[in-house]
Scaffold this active site. Structure first.
Site, mmCIF file in Angstrom:
data_model
loop_
_atom_site.group_PDB
_atom_site.id
_atom_site.type_symbol
_atom_site.label_atom_id
_atom_site.label_comp_id
_atom_site.label_asym_id
_atom_site.label_seq_id
_atom_site.Cartn_x
_atom_site.Cartn_y
_atom_site.Cartn_z
ATOM 1 N N SER A 119 -9.237 -53.753 -2.392
ATOM 2 C CA SER A 119 -10.437 -54.577 -2.356
ATOM 3 C C SER A 119 -10.312 -55.533 -1.182
ATOM 4 O O SER A 119 -9.234 -56.089 -0.938
ATOM 5 C CB SER A 119 -10.592 -55.367 -3.654
ATOM 6 O OG SER A 119 -11.735 -56.205 -3.607
ATOM 7 N N HIS A 123 -14.849 -62.991 5.684
ATOM 8 C CA HIS A 123 -15.759 -64.092 5.997
ATOM 9 C C HIS A 123 -15.506 -64.500 7.446
ATOM 10 O O HIS A 123 -14.372 -64.828 7.816
ATOM 11 C CB HIS A 123 -15.520 -65.273 5.055
ATOM 12 C CG HIS A 123 -15.743 -64.946 3.612
ATOM 13 N ND1 HIS A 123 -16.999 -64.741 3.088
ATOM 14 C CD2 HIS A 123 -14.873 -64.768 2.582
ATOM 15 C CE1 HIS A 123 -16.896 -64.466 1.800
ATOM 16 N NE2 HIS A 123 -15.616 -64.475 1.466
ATOM 17 N N HIS A 133 -17.760 -56.370 2.513
ATOM 18 C CA HIS A 133 -16.940 -56.099 1.334
ATOM 19 C C HIS A 133 -16.661 -54.603 1.260
ATOM 20 O O HIS A 133 -17.498 -53.770 1.615
ATOM 21 C CB HIS A 133 -17.702 -56.543 0.069
ATOM 22 C CG HIS A 133 -17.254 -55.852 -1.180
ATOM 23 N ND1 HIS A 133 -17.932 -54.763 -1.706
ATOM 24 C CD2 HIS A 133 -16.199 -56.076 -2.007
ATOM 25 C CE1 HIS A 133 -17.314 -54.354 -2.803
ATOM 26 N NE2 HIS A 133 -16.269 -55.121 -3.015
ATOM 27 N N ASN A 135 -14.422 -51.836 -1.529
ATOM 28 C CA ASN A 135 -13.568 -51.620 -2.688
ATOM 29 C C ASN A 135 -13.561 -50.138 -3.008
ATOM 30 O O ASN A 135 -14.612 -49.493 -3.022
ATOM 31 C CB ASN A 135 -14.088 -52.411 -3.897
ATOM 32 C CG ASN A 135 -13.371 -52.045 -5.180
ATOM 33 O OD1 ASN A 135 -13.798 -51.155 -5.915
ATOM 34 N ND2 ASN A 135 -12.281 -52.726 -5.454
ATOM 35 N N THR A 136 -12.378 -49.579 -3.228
ATOM 36 C CA THR A 136 -12.282 -48.238 -3.792
ATOM 37 C C THR A 136 -11.146 -48.250 -4.799
ATOM 38 O O THR A 136 -10.159 -48.963 -4.636
ATOM 39 C CB THR A 136 -12.008 -47.149 -2.728
ATOM 40 O OG1 THR A 136 -10.790 -47.443 -2.039
ATOM 41 C CG2 THR A 136 -13.157 -47.061 -1.730
ATOM 42 N N ARG A 137 -11.254 -47.433 -5.833
ATOM 43 C CA ARG A 137 -10.281 -47.491 -6.913
ATOM 44 C C ARG A 137 -10.280 -46.179 -7.706
ATOM 45 O O ARG A 137 -11.251 -45.421 -7.689
ATOM 46 C CB ARG A 137 -10.601 -48.646 -7.863
ATOM 47 C CG ARG A 137 -11.981 -48.535 -8.488
ATOM 48 C CD ARG A 137 -12.438 -49.835 -9.135
ATOM 49 N NE ARG A 137 -13.808 -49.740 -9.602
ATOM 50 C CZ ARG A 137 -14.869 -49.984 -8.847
ATOM 51 N NH1 ARG A 137 -14.706 -50.341 -7.578
ATOM 52 N NH2 ARG A 137 -16.097 -49.886 -9.331
ATOM 53 N N HIS A 167 -25.482 -48.542 7.824
ATOM 54 C CA HIS A 167 -25.930 -47.517 6.885
ATOM 55 C C HIS A 167 -25.835 -46.121 7.496
ATOM 56 O O HIS A 167 -25.595 -45.140 6.779
ATOM 57 C CB HIS A 167 -27.352 -47.805 6.437
ATOM 58 C CG HIS A 167 -27.450 -48.829 5.344
ATOM 59 N ND1 HIS A 167 -27.449 -48.490 4.015
ATOM 60 C CD2 HIS A 167 -27.539 -50.187 5.397
ATOM 61 C CE1 HIS A 167 -27.541 -49.591 3.284
ATOM 62 N NE2 HIS A 167 -27.593 -50.640 4.100
ATOM 63 N N HIS A 197 -30.506 -64.257 -11.033
ATOM 64 C CA HIS A 197 -30.997 -65.623 -11.176
ATOM 65 C C HIS A 197 -31.565 -66.178 -9.878
ATOM 66 O O HIS A 197 -32.262 -67.191 -9.886
ATOM 67 C CB HIS A 197 -29.889 -66.540 -11.717
ATOM 68 C CG HIS A 197 -28.750 -66.749 -10.771
ATOM 69 N ND1 HIS A 197 -27.710 -65.857 -10.667
ATOM 70 C CD2 HIS A 197 -28.485 -67.746 -9.894
ATOM 71 C CE1 HIS A 197 -26.851 -66.301 -9.766
ATOM 72 N NE2 HIS A 197 -27.287 -67.442 -9.282
ATOM 73 N N GLY A 280 -5.607 -59.697 -17.258
ATOM 74 C CA GLY A 280 -4.409 -60.470 -16.993
ATOM 75 C C GLY A 280 -3.832 -60.341 -15.605
ATOM 76 O O GLY A 280 -2.679 -60.720 -15.372
#
Length: 297
Positions: A119, A123, A133, A135-137, A167, A197, A280
């Site tokens: 991940s 900035h 950003h 992320n791969t998992r 893109h 929100h 955790g």
């Protein structure tokens, strides 16, 4: 299934570490090459690498990884890359979340899991250079496995040509595997990286996928690797294009306000943040992606 997937787990974890090494090397080279602009006289940024550990509820070792953080560089104000491989048993709260998603029937009876991934969030110093950003998992339980991840662009001062270029690389990589991947995963990113929100998107999108299990591990792993490989070709040209653009105090204010939006999303809605904290993992590693400075009205 456990024995069958031992080799797959080893290969996936090694790939995520190798991708981390490639990205860290590329970004440190970018720092070295930055000899113009207001930060040209500061030392070229370098990543500080520290080990992270996860403990199970009974205090036993449950895996970990490394977080690499660059602060106050010539190009990057803060850049974090984390890799981890964690395992154990999901606690009741995480188990309930998995059950609610209906990913793996049987988790209540056997809550063992294994997860590995990378991940990162960047900035930038220059407000005209977009944050980003990736992320791969891979996630495994005795009841099933899946890949997930994606990458998205988060400019505070958007440029249409930058969005199109980013893109464009992602579409080309997706099309190598399935022409339906890009439109599907782009739409998924638009939905996932939305801030309810605020009534707006977090950035200008990218691709996002989760629960990827076609039944062919090799096919799904190959696609996940291509998503990782697409990151540098998609992002580095944008940095090189924008890193010397002059900016104003108003531009910096817009950047800090956008970072506030980013922080709100990560703390309230990001699935990876919630999972890391609920299982955790080292909170410093989980929250590594938070911006160094942000503002709110």
């Amino acid at each position: 299934m456990t024995e069958h997937f031992d080799e797959h787990k080893t290969r996936a974890a090694a790939w995520f570490r190798a991708l981390r090494d490639e990205i860290v090397a590329a970004f440190e080279a970018l720092e070295d090459a930055q000899t113009t602009g207001p930060f040209r006289d500061v030392p070229a940024g370098r990543f500080e690498v520290t080990e992270t550990r996860r403990q199970s509820e009974d205090g036993s070792d449950a895996g970990g990884g490394h977080k690499s953080i660059l602060r106050g560089g010539r190009v990057f104000e803060k850049m974090g890359v984390a890799v981890s491989t964690v395992y154990g048993k999901l606690n009741p709260r995480a188990r309930a979340a998995m059950a609610a998603r209906k990913d793996f029937p049987g988790m209540e009876d056997d809550p063992r899991f294994w997860a590995s991934g990378i991940s990162l969030v960047a900035h930038m110093q220059n407000p005209h250079t977009p944050a980003v950003h990736l992320n791969t998992r891979m996630f495994w339980t005795p009841h099933g496995w899946w890949f997930g991840g994606g990458t998205d662009l988060n400019p505070c001062l958007p440029y249409d040509e930058d969005t199109a270029a980013f893109h464009g690389v992602l579409k080309e990589r997706c099309d190598r595997h399935d022409p339906d991947h890009y439109p599907r995963f782009k739409a998924w990113a638009d939905e996932y990286f939305y801030v309810p929100h605020r009534g707006r998107a977090r950035g200008v999108g990218g691709i996002f996928f989760d629960d990827l299990n076609t039944g062919d591990w090799e096919v799904d792993f190959a696609f996940t690797q291509d998503v990782g490989r697409a990151f540098l070709p998609a992002f580095l040209p944008l940095v090189e294009r924008r890193r010397d653009t002059p900016w104003t105090d108003a531009d910096r204010a817009a950047q800090l306000a956008h970072r506030g939006l980013y922080a709100e999303y990560n703390l309230l809605y990001d699935r990876g943040t919630r999972f890391g904290l609920e299982t955790g993992h080292d909170p410093e590693a989980v929250l590594m992606t938070m911006p160094p400075l942000a503002s709110w009205p």
